[in-house]
Design a protein around this motif. Structure first.
Motif, PDB file in Angstrom:
ATOM      1  N   PHE A  19       0.801  -1.225   0.000  1.00 39.46           N
ATOM      2  CA  PHE A  19       0.000   0.000   0.000  1.00 39.46           C
ATOM      3  C   PHE A  19       0.839   1.282   0.000  1.00 39.46           C
ATOM      4  CE2 PHE A  19      -2.345  -3.282   2.490  1.00 39.46           C
ATOM      5  CZ  PHE A  19      -3.327  -3.542   1.544  1.00 39.46           C
ATOM      6  N   VAL A  20       2.122   1.143   0.223  1.00 37.22           N
ATOM      7  CA  VAL A  20       2.972   2.327   0.380  1.00 37.22           C
ATOM      8  C   VAL A  20       2.990   3.156  -0.910  1.00 37.22           C
ATOM      9  CG1 VAL A  20       5.332   3.125   0.776  1.00 37.22           C
ATOM     10  CG2 VAL A  20       4.394   1.263   2.161  1.00 37.22           C
ATOM     11  N   VAL A  26     -10.520   1.945  -0.977  1.00 37.59           N
ATOM     12  CA  VAL A  26     -10.886   0.823  -0.099  1.00 37.59           C
ATOM     13  C   VAL A  26     -12.410   0.732  -0.028  1.00 37.59           C
ATOM     14  CG1 VAL A  26     -10.685  -0.186   2.204  1.00 37.59           C
ATOM     15  CG2 VAL A  26      -8.811   1.196   1.275  1.00 37.59           C
ATOM     16  N   CYS A  27     -12.949  -0.489  -0.130  1.00 35.44           N
ATOM     17  CA  CYS A  27     -14.393  -0.662  -0.019  1.00 35.44           C
ATOM     18  C   CYS A  27     -14.698  -2.080   0.457  1.00 35.44           C
ATOM     19  CB  CYS A  27     -15.083  -0.401  -1.357  1.00 35.44           C
ATOM     20  SG  CYS A  27     -14.628  -1.566  -2.670  1.00 35.44           S
ATOM     21  N   GLY A  28     -15.977  -2.337   0.729  1.00 36.77           N
ATOM     22  CA  GLY A  28     -16.405  -3.669   1.129  1.00 36.77           C
ATOM     23  C   GLY A  28     -16.753  -3.764   2.592  1.00 36.77           C
ATOM     24  N   LEU A  81      -6.826  -0.863  -5.598  1.00 37.55           N
ATOM     25  CA  LEU A  81      -8.126  -1.099  -4.970  1.00 37.55           C
ATOM     26  C   LEU A  81      -7.976  -2.213  -3.944  1.00 37.55           C
ATOM     27  CD1 LEU A  81     -11.300  -0.923  -4.827  1.00 37.55           C
ATOM     28  CD2 LEU A  81     -11.322  -2.713  -6.586  1.00 37.55           C
ATOM     29  N   LEU A  82      -8.475  -1.982  -2.739  1.00 47.03           N
ATOM     30  CA  LEU A  82      -8.560  -3.024  -1.718  1.00 47.03           C
ATOM     31  C   LEU A  82     -10.034  -3.290  -1.458  1.00 47.03           C
ATOM     32  CD1 LEU A  82      -7.514  -4.926   0.509  1.00 47.03           C
ATOM     33  CD2 LEU A  82      -7.413  -2.928   2.042  1.00 47.03           C
ATOM     34  N   LEU A 111      -7.876  -8.297  -3.021  1.00 53.87           N
ATOM     35  CA  LEU A 111      -9.083  -8.817  -2.381  1.00 53.87           C
ATOM     36  C   LEU A 111      -8.683  -9.558  -1.114  1.00 53.87           C
ATOM     37  CD1 LEU A 111     -10.242  -8.193  -5.202  1.00 53.87           C
ATOM     38  CD2 LEU A 111     -11.617 -10.285  -5.002  1.00 53.87           C
ATOM     39  N   ALA A 112      -9.352  -9.217  -0.006  1.00 52.71           N
ATOM     40  CA  ALA A 112      -9.026  -9.837   1.281  1.00 52.71           C
ATOM     41  C   ALA A 112     -10.305 -10.223   1.993  1.00 52.71           C
ATOM     42  CB  ALA A 112      -8.204  -8.876   2.145  1.00 52.71           C
TER      43      ALA A 112
END
Length: 342
Positions: A19-20, A26-28, A81-82, A111-112
């Motif tokens: 992410f640096v 970020v969403c979800g 995008l996360l 995706l996590a």
């Protein structure tokens, strides 16, 4: 008040190099304060949430960096995008389709989620957007997948994501419009059917708490033309679904976000609800218990609360504590309809 760090966020903390320096979206299924850490790592951070409760909890810390709505638009401006996997696969597809046009070509797709929550379907979810993702990490029963935006992206068309169906509640016909993941998106559930069958004619003001796709409030507005209907939910997708359901049926109602009663400023003759007791993958009762306990304060003199609940849920003692009188006005082996009066 800080939120406990989720297992997914603990896994992400091991992968912060991803992410640096990024312009990150970020969403979800956001659950904790981890985006505050991301704000310190990234070049820029935008957090998009459909959860009003989460939005309120992070607004002070994140300011303009957090947005609550059913849709996010604009020109491509992010290079990462996360997506934190929501419970419903269809909602994940909706979010990806909405966010992809906001990403630059070659952007990171991360995706996590928890392994039991659908994250292992990341390959199929990302297939329309690029080559097969790699599994970056697996820890604390959670996984992180990393892909790249390598395919052309179609513009996001909100209208294409509404499901539409016709239903009959007693003798009241209704057209229902619903976005992915919203309660009652696939049909009128048996609990709501029993609730609507148990309600008499109404006048005055009504609050439909946890309105979902807007079935209860819209049916009651059709049955009772003089009834002033208010509909609240914490889910932005539910709120937009309720607005569309009201509109397509030609009835009026006021629809707005509220975390339980956070944004409710009036008193009502009637509060009606098929209250939620699930949050994500976990069974969750706290919001509903608060809703029941505080309901008398939002009812006018001689006002009433009517709810339907699964028969195994122990709501009767709560209702007996906070209302003068409670009776069961409908029941079968699965559901009970409670009528409580102040």
């Amino acid at each position: 008040m800080s939120r406990p760090v989720s297992a997914v966020s603990q896994m992400l903390e091991r992968n912060q190099a991803l992410f640096v320096g990024k312009r990150l979206l970020v969403c979800g299924a956001l659950e904790d304060d981890y985006p505050r850490q991301l704000a310190e790592l990234t070049d820029s951070l935008t957090v998009f949430t459909t959860d009003y409760c989460y939005y309120l909890s992070q607004q002070e810390a994140l300011g303009d960096n957090i947005l609550f709505d059913h849709q996010l638009g604009g020109a491509p401006r992010f290079d990462a995008l996360l997506l934190l996997m929501p419970k419903a696969k269809a909602e994940a597809q909706y979010l990806l389709a909405m966010m992809a046009p906001l990403l630059e070509a070659g952007a990171d797709l991360l995706l996590a989620g928890e392994n039991r929550g659908g994250i292992n379907g990341a390959d199929k979810l990302l297939a329309p957007y690029g080559e097969k993702p790699i599994k970056r990490d697996s820890a604390r029963r959670s996984s992180l997948y990393h892909g790249e935006l390598g395919k052309p992206v179609a513009p996001f068309e909100l209208e294409a994501w509404f499901s539409r169906y016709e239903c009959l509640a007693g003798d009241t016909a209704l057209t229902v419009m619903a976005l992915p993941g919203v309660f009652s998106a696939d049909g009128l559930d048996l609990g709501s059917q029993m609730l609507l069958a148990s309600l008499p004619p109404m006048t005055g003001k009504l609050l439909d708490f946890g309105c979902g796709a807007g079935v209860i409030g819209s049916v009651l507005a059709k049955r009772n033309p003089a009834l002033a209907v208010h509909m609240v939910d914490i889910n932005a997708l539910a709120l937009e679904s309720s607005r569309r359901t009201l509109a397509i049926n030609g009835v009026q109602g006021k629809v707005y976000a509220s975390d339980v009663y956070s944004d409710v400023a009036e008193k009502f003759q009637h509060i009606v609800s098929n209250p939620p007791f699930h949050a994500g993958l976990k069974t969750f009762y706290a919001a509903t218990e608060t809703f029941l306990e505080k309901a008398p304060g939002f009812l006018a003199a001689n006002g009433s609360l009517t709810i339907v609940a699964n028969a195994f849920l122990r709501y009767q003692p709560i209702l007996d504590t906070h209302f003068k009188r409670t009776e069961v006005i409908g029941s079968d082996t699965k559901f009970r309809v409670y009528l409580s009066k102040v």
